[in-house]
Write a protein that holds these residues in place. Structure first.
Motif, mmCIF file in Angstrom:
data_model
loop_
_atom_site.group_PDB
_atom_site.id
_atom_site.type_symbol
_atom_site.label_atom_id
_atom_site.label_comp_id
_atom_site.label_asym_id
_atom_site.label_seq_id
_atom_site.Cartn_x
_atom_site.Cartn_y
_atom_site.Cartn_z
ATOM 1 N N SER A 1 5.851 5.300 -21.220
ATOM 2 C CA SER A 1 6.298 6.569 -20.663
ATOM 3 C C SER A 1 6.392 6.450 -19.145
ATOM 4 O O SER A 1 5.805 5.554 -18.532
ATOM 5 C CB SER A 1 5.316 7.684 -21.037
ATOM 6 N N LEU A 2 7.132 7.364 -18.524
ATOM 7 C CA LEU A 2 7.332 7.313 -17.072
ATOM 8 C C LEU A 2 6.022 7.417 -16.293
ATOM 9 O O LEU A 2 5.795 6.618 -15.361
ATOM 10 C CB LEU A 2 8.311 8.412 -16.651
ATOM 11 N N PRO A 3 5.124 8.355 -16.632
ATOM 12 C CA PRO A 3 3.868 8.416 -15.868
ATOM 13 C C PRO A 3 3.061 7.122 -15.939
ATOM 14 O O PRO A 3 2.488 6.690 -14.932
ATOM 15 C CB PRO A 3 3.108 9.582 -16.534
ATOM 16 N N LYS A 4 3.006 6.500 -17.114
ATOM 17 C CA LYS A 4 2.222 5.267 -17.248
ATOM 18 C C LYS A 4 2.880 4.110 -16.488
ATOM 19 O O LYS A 4 2.200 3.349 -15.801
ATOM 20 C CB LYS A 4 2.064 4.901 -18.732
ATOM 21 N N LEU A 5 4.192 3.950 -16.609
ATOM 22 C CA LEU A 5 4.873 2.846 -15.932
ATOM 23 C C LEU A 5 4.755 2.972 -14.414
ATOM 24 O O LEU A 5 4.482 1.991 -13.725
ATOM 25 C CB LEU A 5 6.349 2.811 -16.350
ATOM 26 N N LEU A 6 4.949 4.167 -13.913
ATOM 27 C CA LEU A 6 4.816 4.389 -12.471
ATOM 28 C C LEU A 6 3.371 4.192 -12.028
ATOM 29 O O LEU A 6 3.099 3.583 -10.985
ATOM 30 C CB LEU A 6 5.284 5.802 -12.111
ATOM 31 N N GLY A 7 2.435 4.708 -12.814
ATOM 32 C CA GLY A 7 1.025 4.633 -12.439
ATOM 33 C C GLY A 7 0.484 3.218 -12.444
ATOM 34 O O GLY A 7 -0.260 2.817 -11.534
ATOM 35 N N ILE A 8 0.834 2.429 -13.454
ATOM 36 C CA ILE A 8 0.336 1.050 -13.544
ATOM 37 C C ILE A 8 0.907 0.200 -12.409
ATOM 38 O O ILE A 8 0.179 -0.533 -11.736
ATOM 39 C CB ILE A 8 0.662 0.436 -14.913
ATOM 40 N N SER A 9 2.223 0.296 -12.185
ATOM 41 C CA SER A 9 2.829 -0.497 -11.102
ATOM 42 C C SER A 9 2.286 -0.055 -9.741
ATOM 43 O O SER A 9 1.981 -0.887 -8.877
ATOM 44 C CB SER A 9 4.350 -0.375 -11.144
ATOM 45 N N GLY A 10 2.122 1.252 -9.564
ATOM 46 C CA GLY A 10 1.564 1.743 -8.314
ATOM 47 C C GLY A 10 0.122 1.326 -8.113
ATOM 48 O O GLY A 10 -0.280 0.950 -7.009
ATOM 49 N N GLY A 11 -0.661 1.387 -9.177
ATOM 50 C CA GLY A 11 -2.060 0.982 -9.085
ATOM 51 C C GLY A 11 -2.225 -0.486 -8.730
ATOM 52 O O GLY A 11 -3.095 -0.859 -7.935
ATOM 53 N N LEU A 12 -1.377 -1.325 -9.316
ATOM 54 C CA LEU A 12 -1.434 -2.757 -8.997
ATOM 55 C C LEU A 12 -1.084 -3.015 -7.535
ATOM 56 O O LEU A 12 -1.776 -3.762 -6.832
ATOM 57 C CB LEU A 12 -0.487 -3.531 -9.912
ATOM 58 N N LEU A 13 -0.006 -2.401 -7.055
ATOM 59 C CA LEU A 13 0.386 -2.577 -5.657
ATOM 60 C C LEU A 13 -0.695 -2.065 -4.720
ATOM 61 O O LEU A 13 -1.024 -2.706 -3.707
ATOM 62 C CB LEU A 13 1.703 -1.845 -5.388
ATOM 63 N N LEU A 14 -1.255 -0.914 -5.037
ATOM 64 C CA LEU A 14 -2.279 -0.311 -4.191
ATOM 65 C C LEU A 14 -3.529 -1.187 -4.139
ATOM 66 O O LEU A 14 -4.090 -1.436 -3.061
ATOM 67 C CB LEU A 14 -2.622 1.079 -4.729
ATOM 68 N N THR A 15 -3.965 -1.674 -5.282
ATOM 69 C CA THR A 15 -5.184 -2.489 -5.348
ATOM 70 C C THR A 15 -5.028 -3.794 -4.578
ATOM 71 O O THR A 15 -5.860 -4.141 -3.732
ATOM 72 C CB THR A 15 -5.545 -2.784 -6.809
ATOM 73 N N PHE A 16 -3.948 -4.516 -4.866
ATOM 74 C CA PHE A 16 -3.745 -5.817 -4.206
ATOM 75 C C PHE A 16 -3.387 -5.640 -2.734
ATOM 76 O O PHE A 16 -3.777 -6.460 -1.892
ATOM 77 C CB PHE A 16 -2.679 -6.623 -4.943
ATOM 78 N N ILE B 1 0.829 -1.204 0.000
ATOM 79 C CA ILE B 1 0.000 0.000 0.000
ATOM 80 C C ILE B 1 0.862 1.252 0.000
ATOM 81 O O ILE B 1 0.629 2.192 -0.778
ATOM 82 C CB ILE B 1 -0.945 0.000 1.219
ATOM 83 N N MET B 2 1.871 1.276 0.865
ATOM 84 C CA MET B 2 2.720 2.466 0.968
ATOM 85 C C MET B 2 3.468 2.733 -0.339
ATOM 86 O O MET B 2 3.421 3.851 -0.875
ATOM 87 C CB MET B 2 3.721 2.314 2.112
ATOM 88 N N TYR B 3 4.131 1.714 -0.870
ATOM 89 C CA TYR B 3 4.912 1.929 -2.093
ATOM 90 C C TYR B 3 4.002 2.104 -3.310
ATOM 91 O O TYR B 3 4.350 2.834 -4.250
ATOM 92 C CB TYR B 3 5.901 0.788 -2.299
ATOM 93 N N GLY B 4 2.829 1.460 -3.297
ATOM 94 C CA GLY B 4 1.872 1.682 -4.371
ATOM 95 C C GLY B 4 1.395 3.117 -4.396
ATOM 96 O O GLY B 4 1.320 3.752 -5.467
ATOM 97 N N PHE B 5 1.088 3.654 -3.222
ATOM 98 C CA PHE B 5 0.656 5.050 -3.139
ATOM 99 C C PHE B 5 1.773 5.983 -3.598
ATOM 100 O O PHE B 5 1.528 6.935 -4.355
ATOM 101 C CB PHE B 5 0.236 5.383 -1.708
ATOM 102 N N LEU B 6 3.005 5.733 -3.153
ATOM 103 C CA LEU B 6 4.121 6.596 -3.530
ATOM 104 C C LEU B 6 4.386 6.541 -5.031
ATOM 105 O O LEU B 6 4.711 7.563 -5.648
ATOM 106 C CB LEU B 6 5.372 6.190 -2.759
ATOM 107 N N LEU B 7 4.237 5.365 -5.642
ATOM 108 C CA LEU B 7 4.422 5.254 -7.087
ATOM 109 C C LEU B 7 3.336 6.015 -7.846
ATOM 110 O O LEU B 7 3.614 6.663 -8.864
ATOM 111 C CB LEU B 7 4.431 3.779 -7.503
ATOM 112 N N CYS B 8 2.099 5.930 -7.362
ATOM 113 C CA CYS B 8 1.009 6.691 -7.998
ATOM 114 C C CYS B 8 1.258 8.191 -7.872
ATOM 115 O O CYS B 8 1.025 8.960 -8.822
ATOM 116 C CB CYS B 8 -0.327 6.321 -7.359
ATOM 117 N N PHE B 9 1.727 8.617 -6.706
ATOM 118 C CA PHE B 9 2.048 10.034 -6.512
ATOM 119 C C PHE B 9 3.193 10.444 -7.438
ATOM 120 O O PHE B 9 3.180 11.531 -8.028
ATOM 121 C CB PHE B 9 2.414 10.292 -5.056
ATOM 122 N N ALA B 10 4.200 9.555 -7.578
ATOM 123 C CA ALA B 10 5.320 9.842 -8.479
ATOM 124 C C ALA B 10 4.848 9.923 -9.924
ATOM 125 O O ALA B 10 5.362 10.725 -10.719
ATOM 126 C CB ALA B 10 6.395 8.769 -8.329
#
Length: 356
Positions: free
Chosen positions: A246-261, A215-224
Protein backbone atom coordinates in the motif's frame (compact mmCIF):
# COMPACT_ATOMS: atom_id res chain seq x y z
CA UNK A 1 20.78 38.41 19.97
CA UNK A 2 24.24 38.24 21.53
CA UNK A 3 26.06 41.42 20.52
CA UNK A 4 29.55 39.93 20.83
CA UNK A 5 28.75 37.14 18.34
CA UNK A 6 27.34 39.63 15.83
CA UNK A 7 30.33 41.96 16.22
CA UNK A 8 32.88 39.18 15.71
CA UNK A 9 31.06 37.89 12.63
CA UNK A 10 30.86 41.45 11.29
CA UNK A 11 34.62 41.93 11.78
CA UNK A 12 35.37 38.79 9.84
CA UNK A 13 32.83 39.57 7.10
CA UNK A 14 34.41 42.98 6.54
CA UNK A 15 37.85 41.40 6.08
CA UNK A 16 36.38 38.80 3.69
CA UNK A 17 34.66 41.60 1.79
CA UNK A 18 37.99 43.31 1.27
CA UNK A 19 39.82 40.12 0.26
CA UNK A 20 37.24 38.44 -2.02
CA UNK A 21 39.42 35.37 -2.60
CA UNK A 22 36.47 33.07 -1.85
CA UNK A 23 34.08 34.74 -4.28
CA UNK A 24 31.85 32.10 -5.83
CA UNK A 25 32.44 29.44 -3.16
CA UNK A 26 28.78 29.34 -2.09
CA UNK A 27 25.71 31.57 -1.76
CA UNK A 28 27.22 33.39 1.24
CA UNK A 29 29.91 35.26 -0.66
CA UNK A 30 27.85 36.82 -3.48
CA UNK A 31 25.47 38.08 -0.78
CA UNK A 32 28.38 39.26 1.38
CA UNK A 33 30.05 41.07 -1.52
CA UNK A 34 26.80 42.86 -2.38
CA UNK A 35 27.20 44.97 0.78
CA UNK A 36 29.72 47.60 1.82
CA UNK A 37 28.64 47.51 5.45
CA UNK A 38 26.71 44.95 7.48
CA UNK A 39 23.74 45.53 9.75
CA UNK A 40 22.80 42.98 12.41
CA UNK A 41 20.14 41.69 10.02
CA UNK A 42 22.70 41.30 7.23
CA UNK A 43 24.94 39.20 9.48
CA UNK A 44 21.98 37.06 10.56
CA UNK A 45 21.04 36.48 6.92
CA UNK A 46 24.61 35.51 5.99
CA UNK A 47 24.76 33.13 8.94
CA UNK A 48 21.62 31.31 7.84
CA UNK A 49 22.82 31.11 4.24
CA UNK A 50 26.01 29.38 5.38
CA UNK A 51 26.03 25.57 5.13
CA UNK A 52 29.29 25.22 7.08
CA UNK A 53 30.99 23.43 4.17
CA UNK A 54 34.31 24.92 5.44
CA UNK A 55 35.90 25.39 2.03
CA UNK A 56 36.47 29.08 2.70
CA UNK A 57 38.24 28.34 5.99
CA UNK A 58 40.72 25.88 4.51
CA UNK A 59 41.38 28.18 1.54
CA UNK A 60 41.86 31.28 3.73
CA UNK A 61 45.30 32.85 4.20
CA UNK A 62 44.14 34.83 7.24
CA UNK A 63 43.32 32.01 9.65
CA UNK A 64 45.35 31.55 12.86
CA UNK A 65 48.23 32.12 13.45
CA UNK A 66 47.64 35.21 11.28
CA UNK A 67 46.71 38.22 13.38
CA UNK A 68 43.30 38.47 11.66
CA UNK A 69 42.48 35.00 13.08
CA UNK A 70 39.62 34.37 10.67
CA UNK A 71 37.26 31.45 11.16
CA UNK A 72 34.18 32.60 9.28
CA UNK A 73 32.35 29.22 9.33
CA UNK A 74 32.56 29.09 13.14
CA UNK A 75 31.59 32.75 13.57
CA UNK A 76 28.54 32.32 11.33
CA UNK A 77 27.62 29.00 12.99
CA UNK A 78 27.49 30.71 16.39
CA UNK A 79 25.37 33.57 15.04
CA UNK A 80 23.13 31.05 13.26
CA UNK A 81 22.44 29.07 16.41
CA UNK A 82 21.92 32.28 18.40
CA UNK A 83 19.41 33.48 15.78
CA UNK A 84 17.34 30.29 16.11
CA UNK A 85 17.36 30.69 19.88
CA UNK A 86 16.44 34.38 19.68
CA UNK A 87 13.58 33.96 17.22
CA UNK A 88 12.19 30.79 18.82
CA UNK A 89 8.99 30.96 20.81
CA UNK A 90 9.06 30.41 23.75
CA UNK A 91 12.74 31.37 23.74
CA UNK A 92 14.14 29.71 26.92
CA UNK A 93 13.45 26.22 25.55
CA UNK A 94 15.66 26.80 22.50
CA UNK A 95 18.59 27.95 24.60
CA UNK A 96 18.36 24.70 26.51
CA UNK A 97 17.94 22.14 23.73
CA UNK A 98 20.33 23.59 21.11
CA UNK A 99 23.37 23.11 23.33
CA UNK A 100 22.43 20.31 25.76
CA UNK A 101 22.21 16.80 24.41
CA UNK A 102 21.23 15.53 27.86
CA UNK A 103 18.09 17.69 27.76
CA UNK A 104 17.05 16.03 24.49
CA UNK A 105 17.67 12.58 25.99
CA UNK A 106 15.56 13.50 29.04
CA UNK A 107 12.77 14.77 26.79
CA UNK A 108 12.87 11.46 24.91
CA UNK A 109 12.50 9.49 28.13
CA UNK A 110 9.54 11.69 29.11
CA UNK A 111 8.02 11.14 25.66
CA UNK A 112 8.24 7.37 26.16
CA UNK A 113 6.72 7.68 29.62
CA UNK A 114 3.81 9.78 28.35
CA UNK A 115 2.98 7.30 25.59
CA UNK A 116 3.16 4.29 27.91
CA UNK A 117 0.89 6.15 30.35
CA UNK A 118 -1.54 7.09 27.55
CA UNK A 119 -1.73 3.49 26.35
CA UNK A 120 -2.38 2.28 29.88
CA UNK A 121 -4.96 4.97 30.68
CA UNK A 122 -6.78 5.31 27.34
CA UNK A 123 -6.31 1.94 25.75
CA UNK A 124 -8.56 1.13 22.82
CA UNK A 125 -12.26 0.78 22.35
CA UNK A 126 -11.57 -1.91 19.79
CA UNK A 127 -9.69 -1.91 16.52
CA UNK A 128 -7.13 -3.70 14.44
CA UNK A 129 -3.37 -3.43 14.37
CA UNK A 130 -2.02 -0.41 16.25
CA UNK A 131 -5.57 0.68 17.13
CA UNK A 132 -5.93 -2.45 19.25
CA UNK A 133 -3.36 -0.83 21.57
CA UNK A 134 -4.28 2.86 21.33
CA UNK A 135 -7.43 4.09 19.61
CA UNK A 136 -7.32 6.30 16.53
CA UNK A 137 -9.10 9.14 18.36
CA UNK A 138 -6.59 8.99 21.19
CA UNK A 139 -3.70 9.19 18.73
CA UNK A 140 -5.26 12.20 17.04
CA UNK A 141 -5.86 13.90 20.39
CA UNK A 142 -2.20 13.43 21.34
CA UNK A 143 -0.43 14.14 18.06
CA UNK A 144 -2.53 16.88 16.46
CA UNK A 145 -1.56 19.46 19.14
CA UNK A 146 2.02 18.09 19.22
CA UNK A 147 2.29 18.84 15.49
CA UNK A 148 0.33 22.09 15.25
CA UNK A 149 1.74 23.95 18.27
CA UNK A 150 5.40 23.61 17.16
CA UNK A 151 4.30 24.68 13.67
CA UNK A 152 2.83 27.88 15.15
CA UNK A 153 6.08 28.44 17.05
CA UNK A 154 8.13 28.09 13.85
CA UNK A 155 5.87 30.51 11.96
CA UNK A 156 6.30 33.11 14.72
CA UNK A 157 10.09 32.68 14.59
CA UNK A 158 10.23 32.94 10.80
CA UNK A 159 8.14 36.11 10.81
CA UNK A 160 10.58 37.70 13.26
CA UNK A 161 13.51 36.58 11.12
CA UNK A 162 11.97 37.90 7.88
CA UNK A 163 11.37 41.30 9.45
CA UNK A 164 14.92 41.60 10.81
CA UNK A 165 16.67 40.57 7.56
CA UNK A 166 14.69 43.12 5.54
CA UNK A 167 12.42 40.68 3.72
CA UNK A 168 9.88 42.21 1.35
CA UNK A 169 6.83 41.03 -0.54
CA UNK A 170 7.51 37.68 -2.18
CA UNK A 171 7.11 36.54 -5.74
CA UNK A 172 6.62 32.99 -6.96
CA UNK A 173 10.07 33.12 -8.58
CA UNK A 174 11.70 33.86 -5.20
CA UNK A 175 10.08 30.79 -3.66
CA UNK A 176 10.64 28.34 -6.52
CA UNK A 177 14.27 29.39 -6.90
CA UNK A 178 14.94 28.81 -3.21
CA UNK A 179 13.18 25.44 -3.20
CA UNK A 180 15.23 24.37 -6.21
CA UNK A 181 18.50 25.20 -4.44
CA UNK A 182 17.34 23.39 -1.31
CA UNK A 183 16.21 20.30 -3.23
CA UNK A 184 19.60 19.98 -4.92
CA UNK A 185 21.55 20.93 -1.79
CA UNK A 186 23.46 23.11 -4.22
CA UNK A 187 25.57 24.94 -1.66
CA UNK A 188 26.85 21.69 -0.20
CA UNK A 189 28.47 21.03 -3.56
CA UNK A 190 30.66 24.11 -2.95
CA UNK A 191 31.79 26.52 -5.65
CA UNK A 192 32.77 24.12 -8.44
CA UNK A 193 30.57 21.16 -7.53
CA UNK A 194 33.41 19.23 -5.89
CA UNK A 195 31.71 18.98 -2.50
CA UNK A 196 32.60 19.95 1.05
CA UNK A 197 35.83 19.98 3.02
CA UNK A 198 33.78 18.98 6.05
CA UNK A 199 35.60 15.71 6.77
CA UNK A 200 39.16 16.59 5.79
CA UNK A 201 40.67 19.91 4.75
CA UNK A 202 42.58 18.31 1.86
CA UNK A 203 39.71 16.20 0.57
CA UNK A 204 36.58 17.30 -1.24
CA UNK A 205 33.63 15.00 -0.72
CA UNK A 206 29.93 14.84 -1.62
CA UNK A 207 29.31 12.73 1.49
CA UNK A 208 27.74 15.48 3.56
CA UNK A 209 25.52 16.54 0.68
CA UNK A 210 24.32 12.98 0.16
CA UNK A 211 23.49 12.30 3.81
CA UNK A 212 21.67 15.65 4.00
CA UNK A 213 19.61 14.61 1.00
CA UNK A 214 18.92 11.19 2.53
CA UNK A 215 17.68 12.82 5.73
CA UNK A 216 15.59 15.45 3.96
CA UNK A 217 13.94 13.10 1.47
CA UNK A 218 13.58 10.38 4.09
CA UNK A 219 11.73 12.78 6.36
CA UNK A 220 9.52 13.98 3.49
CA UNK A 221 8.67 10.40 2.51
CA UNK A 222 7.73 9.55 6.11
CA UNK A 223 5.55 12.67 6.24
CA UNK A 224 3.98 11.65 2.91
CA UNK A 225 3.31 8.19 4.35
CA UNK A 226 1.41 9.65 7.30
CA UNK A 227 -0.43 12.09 5.02
CA UNK A 228 -1.50 9.35 2.60
CA UNK A 229 -2.75 7.22 5.49
CA UNK A 230 -4.77 10.20 6.75
CA UNK A 231 -6.37 10.65 3.31
CA UNK A 232 -7.15 6.94 3.06
CA UNK A 233 -8.71 6.97 6.53
CA UNK A 234 -10.87 10.09 6.27
CA UNK A 235 -11.59 10.41 2.54
CA UNK A 236 -11.82 6.79 1.40
CA UNK A 237 -12.90 5.23 4.72
CA UNK A 238 -9.92 2.84 4.64
CA UNK A 239 -8.49 2.70 8.17
CA UNK A 240 -5.18 1.01 9.05
CA UNK A 241 -3.63 -1.53 9.07
CA UNK A 242 -2.45 -1.36 5.46
CA UNK A 243 -0.90 -4.03 3.27
CA UNK A 244 2.81 -4.12 2.53
CA UNK A 245 2.38 -2.77 -1.00
CA UNK A 246 0.00 0.00 0.00
CA UNK A 247 1.07 3.63 -0.47
CA UNK A 248 1.54 4.40 3.26
CA UNK A 249 3.74 1.33 3.77
CA UNK A 250 5.87 1.86 0.63
CA UNK A 251 6.44 5.52 1.43
CA UNK A 252 7.06 4.81 5.12
CA UNK A 253 9.57 1.98 4.61
CA UNK A 254 11.60 3.85 1.98
CA UNK A 255 11.51 7.01 4.08
CA UNK A 256 12.49 5.17 7.24
CA UNK A 257 15.48 3.56 5.53
CA UNK A 258 16.71 6.88 4.13
CA UNK A 259 16.19 8.62 7.46
CA UNK A 260 17.98 5.93 9.48
CA UNK A 261 21.02 5.60 7.21
CA UNK A 262 21.19 9.33 6.56
CA UNK A 263 21.28 10.16 10.26
CA UNK A 264 23.87 7.45 10.94
CA UNK A 265 26.01 8.89 8.15
CA UNK A 266 25.63 12.42 9.48
CA UNK A 267 26.72 11.41 12.98
CA UNK A 268 29.76 9.62 11.53
CA UNK A 269 30.74 12.71 9.50
CA UNK A 270 30.32 15.01 12.48
CA UNK A 271 32.49 12.80 14.67
CA UNK A 272 35.27 12.91 12.05
CA UNK A 273 35.02 16.66 11.47
CA UNK A 274 37.12 19.43 13.02
CA UNK A 275 34.82 20.82 15.71
CA UNK A 276 36.50 24.22 16.01
CA UNK A 277 35.36 25.14 12.47
CA UNK A 278 31.76 24.93 13.66
CA UNK A 279 29.74 25.87 16.72
CA UNK A 280 31.52 23.98 19.51
CA UNK A 281 28.80 24.68 22.07
CA UNK A 282 26.10 23.12 19.92
CA UNK A 283 27.99 19.89 19.11
CA UNK A 284 26.35 17.77 21.83
CA UNK A 285 22.88 19.09 21.04
CA UNK A 286 23.39 18.44 17.31
CA UNK A 287 24.50 14.84 17.86
CA UNK A 288 21.62 14.15 20.26
CA UNK A 289 19.02 15.56 17.88
CA UNK A 290 20.35 13.72 14.82
CA UNK A 291 20.35 10.52 16.88
CA UNK A 292 16.74 11.19 17.92
CA UNK A 293 15.70 11.73 14.30
CA UNK A 294 17.48 8.54 13.22
CA UNK A 295 15.82 6.65 16.07
CA UNK A 296 12.40 7.79 14.82
CA UNK A 297 13.19 6.14 11.49
CA UNK A 298 14.71 3.01 13.03
CA UNK A 299 11.88 2.46 15.53
CA UNK A 300 9.36 2.90 12.73
CA UNK A 301 11.08 0.22 10.67
CA UNK A 302 11.15 -2.09 13.69
CA UNK A 303 7.44 -1.53 14.16
CA UNK A 304 6.80 -2.38 10.50
CA UNK A 305 8.86 -5.57 10.82
CA UNK A 306 7.47 -6.76 14.16
CA UNK A 307 3.97 -5.26 14.02
CA UNK A 308 2.26 -8.65 14.14
CA UNK A 309 4.28 -10.04 17.07
CA UNK A 310 3.76 -9.75 20.85
CA UNK A 311 6.45 -7.02 20.88
CA UNK A 312 4.15 -4.63 18.98
CA UNK A 313 2.61 -2.74 21.96
CA UNK A 314 6.01 -1.90 23.44
CA UNK A 315 7.46 -0.98 20.04
CA UNK A 316 4.44 1.21 19.31
CA UNK A 317 4.91 3.12 22.56
CA UNK A 318 8.64 3.54 21.90
CA UNK A 319 8.12 4.74 18.32
CA UNK A 320 5.26 7.10 19.14
CA UNK A 321 7.21 8.42 22.13
CA UNK A 322 10.14 9.25 19.84
CA UNK A 323 7.82 10.90 17.30
CA UNK A 324 6.11 12.92 20.04
CA UNK A 325 9.47 14.10 21.36
CA UNK A 326 10.63 15.01 17.86
CA UNK A 327 7.52 17.07 17.12
CA UNK A 328 7.62 18.97 20.40
CA UNK A 329 11.33 19.76 20.09
CA UNK A 330 11.24 20.78 16.41
CA UNK A 331 11.25 24.58 17.00
CA UNK A 332 13.97 24.36 19.67
CA UNK A 333 16.59 22.07 18.11
CA UNK A 334 18.69 21.73 14.96
CA UNK A 335 15.50 20.84 13.06
CA UNK A 336 14.73 24.57 13.00
CA UNK A 337 17.70 25.13 10.70
CA UNK A 338 15.84 23.66 7.72
CA UNK A 339 13.07 26.25 8.00
CA UNK A 340 15.43 29.17 8.59
CA UNK A 341 17.83 28.13 5.83
CA UNK A 342 15.00 27.84 3.33
CA UNK A 343 13.77 31.28 4.38
CA UNK A 344 17.31 32.65 4.00
CA UNK A 345 17.48 31.19 0.48
CA UNK A 346 14.15 32.83 -0.37
CA UNK A 347 15.46 36.17 0.92
CA UNK A 348 18.65 35.72 -1.11
CA UNK A 349 16.65 34.99 -4.26
CA UNK A 350 14.67 38.15 -3.56
CA UNK A 351 17.88 40.16 -3.10
CA UNK A 352 19.17 38.97 -6.47
CA UNK A 353 15.91 39.85 -8.18
CA UNK A 354 15.73 43.33 -6.69
CA UNK A 355 19.37 44.07 -7.53
CA UNK A 356 18.92 43.39 -11.23
Amino acid sequence: MQVDLIQEARRQAEICNACRYCEGYCSVFPSLHANRSFSDGDITQLANLCHNCRGCYYACQYTAPHEFDLNLPAALAEVRRDSWETYAWPQPLARRFNTHGAAIALALVLGFALLFAAIKALGSAGGEGFYAVLSHNAMVAIFAPAFLLPLVSIVIGLRRYWRDVGGQRLTLADITGAFGRAARMQDLAAGHGEGCNFEDEDRFSQGRRHVHQAIMYGFLLCFASTSSATVLHYVFDMPAPYALFSLPKLLGISGGLLLTFGCAGMVALKLKSDRHVGDVKAFGGDIAFITLLGFVGLSGLALYALGSTPAMPALLAIHLGAVLTFFLLTPFTKMAHGFFRLTALIRDAQRKRLSQ
